[in-house]
Design a protein around this motif. Structure first.
Motif, PDB file in Angstrom:
ATOM      1  N   HIS A  40       0.827  -1.212   0.000  1.00 16.42           N
ATOM      2  CA  HIS A  40       0.000   0.000   0.000  1.00 16.42           C
ATOM      3  C   HIS A  40       0.861   1.263   0.000  1.00 16.42           C
ATOM      4  O   HIS A  40       0.524   2.255  -0.653  1.00 16.42           O
ATOM      5  CB  HIS A  40      -0.908  -0.014   1.228  1.00 16.42           C
ATOM      6  CG  HIS A  40      -1.744   1.211   1.392  1.00 16.42           C
ATOM      7  ND1 HIS A  40      -2.777   1.534   0.541  1.00 16.42           N
ATOM      8  CD2 HIS A  40      -1.705   2.211   2.310  1.00 16.42           C
ATOM      9  CE1 HIS A  40      -3.335   2.673   0.922  1.00 16.42           C
ATOM     10  NE2 HIS A  40      -2.707   3.104   1.987  1.00 16.42           N
ATOM     11  N   LEU A  41       1.988   1.232   0.713  1.00 14.11           N
ATOM     12  CA  LEU A  41       2.811   2.429   0.879  1.00 14.11           C
ATOM     13  C   LEU A  41       4.042   2.477  -0.016  1.00 14.11           C
ATOM     14  O   LEU A  41       4.677   3.528  -0.129  1.00 14.11           O
ATOM     15  CB  LEU A  41       3.249   2.552   2.342  1.00 14.11           C
ATOM     16  CG  LEU A  41       2.123   2.808   3.346  1.00 14.11           C
ATOM     17  CD1 LEU A  41       2.651   2.757   4.769  1.00 14.11           C
ATOM     18  CD2 LEU A  41       1.460   4.151   3.080  1.00 14.11           C
ATOM     19  N   THR A  42       4.393   1.344  -0.642  1.00 10.77           N
ATOM     20  CA  THR A  42       5.597   1.338  -1.473  1.00 10.77           C
ATOM     21  C   THR A  42       5.417   0.621  -2.804  1.00 10.77           C
ATOM     22  O   THR A  42       6.251   0.755  -3.691  1.00 10.77           O
ATOM     23  CB  THR A  42       6.783   0.669  -0.741  1.00 10.77           C
ATOM     24  OG1 THR A  42       6.602  -0.757  -0.708  1.00 10.77           O
ATOM     25  CG2 THR A  42       6.914   1.187   0.684  1.00 10.77           C
ATOM     26  N   GLY A  43       4.369  -0.184  -2.943  1.00  7.54           N
ATOM     27  CA  GLY A  43       4.153  -0.920  -4.179  1.00  7.54           C
ATOM     28  C   GLY A  43       4.850  -2.259  -4.228  1.00  7.54           C
ATOM     29  O   GLY A  43       4.784  -2.962  -5.240  1.00  7.54           O
ATOM     30  N   THR A  44       5.524  -2.647  -3.153  1.00  8.39           N
ATOM     31  CA  THR A  44       6.256  -3.913  -3.139  1.00  8.39           C
ATOM     32  C   THR A  44       6.488  -4.361  -1.701  1.00  8.39           C
ATOM     33  O   THR A  44       6.313  -3.577  -0.764  1.00  8.39           O
ATOM     34  CB  THR A  44       7.621  -3.767  -3.849  1.00  8.39           C
ATOM     35  OG1 THR A  44       8.311  -5.023  -3.837  1.00  8.39           O
ATOM     36  CG2 THR A  44       8.488  -2.728  -3.151  1.00  8.39           C
ATOM     37  N   VAL A  48      11.801  -6.557  -5.397  1.00  9.51           N
ATOM     38  CA  VAL A  48      12.573  -5.850  -6.417  1.00  9.51           C
ATOM     39  C   VAL A  48      12.756  -4.414  -5.928  1.00  9.51           C
ATOM     40  O   VAL A  48      11.781  -3.781  -5.518  1.00  9.51           O
ATOM     41  CB  VAL A  48      11.832  -5.849  -7.771  1.00  9.51           C
ATOM     42  CG1 VAL A  48      12.627  -5.083  -8.816  1.00  9.51           C
ATOM     43  CG2 VAL A  48      11.587  -7.274  -8.250  1.00  9.51           C
ATOM     44  N   PRO A  49      13.940  -3.855  -5.948  1.00  9.62           N
ATOM     45  CA  PRO A  49      15.183  -4.439  -6.454  1.00  9.62           C
ATOM     46  C   PRO A  49      16.116  -4.937  -5.357  1.00  9.62           C
ATOM     47  O   PRO A  49      17.261  -5.251  -5.617  1.00  9.62           O
ATOM     48  CB  PRO A  49      15.815  -3.246  -7.165  1.00  9.62           C
ATOM     49  CG  PRO A  49      15.441  -2.094  -6.276  1.00  9.62           C
ATOM     50  CD  PRO A  49      14.067  -2.411  -5.725  1.00  9.62           C
ATOM     51  N   THR A  50      15.649  -4.993  -4.118  1.00 10.14           N
ATOM     52  CA  THR A  50      16.574  -5.252  -3.016  1.00 10.14           C
ATOM     53  C   THR A  50      16.835  -6.724  -2.743  1.00 10.14           C
ATOM     54  O   THR A  50      17.760  -7.062  -2.021  1.00 10.14           O
ATOM     55  CB  THR A  50      16.025  -4.634  -1.718  1.00 10.14           C
ATOM     56  OG1 THR A  50      14.771  -5.252  -1.411  1.00 10.14           O
ATOM     57  CG2 THR A  50      15.829  -3.138  -1.869  1.00 10.14           C
ATOM     58  N   SER A  51      15.991  -7.609  -3.290  1.00  4.51           N
ATOM     59  CA  SER A  51      16.110  -9.049  -3.021  1.00  4.51           C
ATOM     60  C   SER A  51      16.009  -9.351  -1.527  1.00  4.51           C
ATOM     61  O   SER A  51      16.669 -10.249  -1.016  1.00  4.51           O
ATOM     62  CB  SER A  51      17.438  -9.593  -3.584  1.00  4.51           C
ATOM     63  OG  SER A  51      17.487  -9.423  -4.983  1.00  4.51           O
ATOM     64  N   TRP A  75      14.185   0.259   0.633  1.00  4.69           N
ATOM     65  CA  TRP A  75      13.712   0.690  -0.683  1.00  4.69           C
ATOM     66  C   TRP A  75      12.831   1.929  -0.552  1.00  4.69           C
ATOM     67  O   TRP A  75      12.360   2.284   0.522  1.00  4.69           O
ATOM     68  CB  TRP A  75      12.986  -0.440  -1.415  1.00  4.69           C
ATOM     69  CG  TRP A  75      11.770  -0.993  -0.739  1.00  4.69           C
ATOM     70  CD1 TRP A  75      10.485  -0.569  -0.877  1.00  4.69           C
ATOM     71  CD2 TRP A  75      11.730  -2.100   0.174  1.00  4.69           C
ATOM     72  NE1 TRP A  75       9.645  -1.332  -0.107  1.00  4.69           N
ATOM     73  CE2 TRP A  75      10.374  -2.280   0.540  1.00  4.69           C
ATOM     74  CE3 TRP A  75      12.691  -2.960   0.705  1.00  4.69           C
ATOM     75  CZ2 TRP A  75       9.970  -3.281   1.423  1.00  4.69           C
ATOM     76  CZ3 TRP A  75      12.286  -3.953   1.583  1.00  4.69           C
ATOM     77  CH2 TRP A  75      10.944  -4.101   1.930  1.00  4.69           C
ATOM     78  N   LYS A  76      12.611   2.587  -1.675  1.00  2.83           N
ATOM     79  CA  LYS A  76      11.934   3.887  -1.671  1.00  2.83           C
ATOM     80  C   LYS A  76      10.421   3.734  -1.527  1.00  2.83           C
ATOM     81  O   LYS A  76       9.801   2.876  -2.146  1.00  2.83           O
ATOM     82  CB  LYS A  76      12.260   4.646  -2.953  1.00  2.83           C
ATOM     83  CG  LYS A  76      11.799   6.093  -2.962  1.00  2.83           C
ATOM     84  CD  LYS A  76      12.365   6.845  -4.153  1.00  2.83           C
ATOM     85  CE  LYS A  76      13.869   7.040  -3.996  1.00  2.83           C
ATOM     86  NZ  LYS A  76      14.430   7.911  -5.061  1.00  2.83           N
ATOM     87  N   ARG A 108      14.321   2.928   7.119  1.00  2.00           N
ATOM     88  CA  ARG A 108      15.431   3.649   7.740  1.00  2.00           C
ATOM     89  C   ARG A 108      15.364   5.150   7.498  1.00  2.00           C
ATOM     90  O   ARG A 108      15.728   5.941   8.371  1.00  2.00           O
ATOM     91  CB  ARG A 108      16.761   3.093   7.220  1.00  2.00           C
ATOM     92  CG  ARG A 108      16.992   1.633   7.570  1.00  2.00           C
ATOM     93  CD  ARG A 108      18.347   1.155   7.085  1.00  2.00           C
ATOM     94  NE  ARG A 108      18.467  -0.295   7.203  1.00  2.00           N
ATOM     95  CZ  ARG A 108      19.563  -0.977   6.889  1.00  2.00           C
ATOM     96  NH1 ARG A 108      20.634  -0.329   6.430  1.00  2.00           N
ATOM     97  NH2 ARG A 108      19.587  -2.290   7.019  1.00  2.00           N
ATOM     98  N   THR A 109      14.907   5.559   6.317  1.00  2.00           N
ATOM     99  CA  THR A 109      14.835   6.994   6.034  1.00  2.00           C
ATOM    100  C   THR A 109      13.894   7.699   7.010  1.00  2.00           C
ATOM    101  O   THR A 109      14.171   8.815   7.456  1.00  2.00           O
ATOM    102  CB  THR A 109      14.348   7.236   4.595  1.00  2.00           C
ATOM    103  OG1 THR A 109      13.176   6.437   4.354  1.00  2.00           O
ATOM    104  CG2 THR A 109      15.419   6.885   3.584  1.00  2.00           C
ATOM    105  N   PHE A 110      12.805   7.037   7.367  1.00  2.00           N
ATOM    106  CA  PHE A 110      11.843   7.652   8.278  1.00  2.00           C
ATOM    107  C   PHE A 110      12.295   7.528   9.733  1.00  2.00           C
ATOM    108  O   PHE A 110      11.983   8.394  10.555  1.00  2.00           O
ATOM    109  CB  PHE A 110      10.456   7.043   8.070  1.00  2.00           C
ATOM    110  CG  PHE A 110       9.818   7.511   6.798  1.00  2.00           C
ATOM    111  CD1 PHE A 110       9.071   8.673   6.764  1.00  2.00           C
ATOM    112  CD2 PHE A 110      10.005   6.807   5.616  1.00  2.00           C
ATOM    113  CE1 PHE A 110       8.510   9.128   5.586  1.00  2.00           C
ATOM    114  CE2 PHE A 110       9.451   7.247   4.428  1.00  2.00           C
ATOM    115  CZ  PHE A 110       8.701   8.412   4.411  1.00  2.00           C
TER     116      PHE A 110
END
Length: 207
Positions: A40-44, A48-51, A75-76, A108-110
């Motif tokens: 819902h918040l990231t699409g994944t 992909v792409p972090t494995s 991931w973003k 981690r960014t948040f």
């Protein structure tokens, strides 16, 4: 698994036939709650792409502990993409009465934005009952877009944006944004096509 036929519980069937609107509801994947919130918040869920795909529930609460800023997903998120595109956004939530429902707290960014704010918050299961003792005293400072956003734009994803100690107070900030025309750009630009729905102390905009 057992089940009832319509002739056995006709009243319940009548209610379901008349009012059920989610009879064709499908989750992103048949797994843990957090993985679906991540979609819902990231699409994944990270495949992909972090494995580093995850299917269980972990790191799903905002802890406000500076020792944990390097623990979590990398991931973003959609929120970061909106910020990069210059689109206004916000996550409406009451802190600490958040229960760990906001998956942004797992990134981690948040986590770093939370600590960098100078007013770190922690999720909790009730008003003024955080799971972890953050660096600011209770009650938590209310998020102020005029001062907090410029220096730390991701903080509004995990901050105390719906301050208050009682349920009837939680939506005051949201109602004020509506009255003053300050709803996030992503929602305000297409309100007729926007669904606003709540999950306990959260208010999400689904475009």
């Amino acid at each position: 698994m057992g089940y009832f036929k319509e002739q056995e519980i006709p009243y319940q069937f009548a209610l379901a036939n008349a009012f059920t609107i989610c009879d064709a509801y499908h989750c992103s994947m048949h797994t843990g709650t957090d993985a679906n919130r991540s979609f819902h918040l990231t699409g994944t869920n990270g495949a992909v792409p972090t494995s580093t795909a995850f299917v269980n529930n972990e790191w799903d609460w905002i802890d406000g502990d500076p020792q944990n800023v390097d623990v979590g997903y990398t991931w973003k998120t959609y929120a970061e993409r909106l910020e990069e595109a210059g689109v206004n956004w916000i996550c409406y939530q009451n802190m600490p009465d958040e229960w760990g429902d906001n998956m942004l707290g797992a990134f981690r960014t948040f986590k770093k934005a939370n600590i960098a704010s100078g007013y770190p918050v922690s999720s909790g299961g009730a008003p003024n009952s955080p799971y972890n003792k953050a660096a600011q005293p209770l009650p938590y400072k209310a998020y102020d877009a005029t001062t907090d956003n410029a220096k730390n734009p991701l903080y509004k994803g995990i901050a105390n944006t719906l301050p208050g100690n009682k349920p009837e107070e939680f939506l005051d900030a949201f109602k004020n944004d509506i009255k003053t025309g300050k709803l996030p750009q992503a929602a305000a630009a297409s309100l007729k096509k926007t669904m606003v729905f709540m999950d306990r102390a959260h208010v999400y905009h689904s475009l």
